[in-house]
Design a protein around this motif. Structure first.
Motif, PDB file in Angstrom:
ATOM      1  N   THR A 148      42.129 -74.123 -47.425  1.00 12.36           N
ATOM      2  CA  THR A 148      41.056 -73.451 -46.697  1.00 12.36           C
ATOM      3  C   THR A 148      39.725 -73.495 -47.430  1.00 12.36           C
ATOM      4  N   GLN A 203      36.454 -75.543 -45.915  1.00 14.27           N
ATOM      5  CA  GLN A 203      35.170 -74.902 -45.607  1.00 14.27           C
ATOM      6  C   GLN A 203      34.014 -75.649 -46.263  1.00 14.27           C
ATOM      7  N   GLN A 254      33.557 -79.025 -44.374  1.00 16.09           N
ATOM      8  CA  GLN A 254      32.929 -78.909 -43.055  1.00 16.09           C
ATOM      9  C   GLN A 254      31.413 -78.859 -43.152  1.00 16.09           C
TER      10      GLN A 254
END
Length: 120
Positions: free
Chosen positions: A89, A93, A96
């Protein structure tokens, strides 16, 4: 052949993978794109993202992959690189933030698939 196009583009943009590529060929007797990208490129990407290092070339390369008409090239990106990023995760992040539109769309599709969105 699509795998030749893929590795040639990678080596043009990232000549530092040349020795790893030669070792990969010697070990496997052929280029296995998903294996090579999973073992070598995914680790490289994760390292860049962890260090917030220069990712401009990587952004361009992934967006190039995401816009190819070759299903093979798009699958190497989506199922090998983006799938791996989705399992972390914090790294996802960061990734992205650097993704261009086509790469971001593929990443979201992978995340939707693994979240069960399509099966609800």
């Amino acid at each position: 052949m699509d795998s030749d196009i893929l590795i040639n583009q990678l080596l043009i943009l990232f000549p530092e993978f040349h020795d790893c590529y030669i070792e990969h060929l010697e070990l496997n007797q052929e280029f296995l794109g998903h294996v090579f990208f999973g073992d070598e490129v995914a680790n490289y990407v994760e390292g860049l993202l962890r260090e917030n290092d220069d990712t401009e070339q990587l952004e361009k390369f992934f967006e190039w992959m995401a816009t190819q008409t070759s299903l093979y090239i798009v699958q190497v990106l989506s199922t090998t690189i983006l799938y791996d990023l989705g399992g972390q995760t914090d790294i996802l992040q960061k990734a992205q933030f650097y993704m261009k539109p086509h790469t971001k769309r593929l990443s979201q599709e992978i995340e939707d698939l693994h979240s069960g969105k399509y099966f609800s």
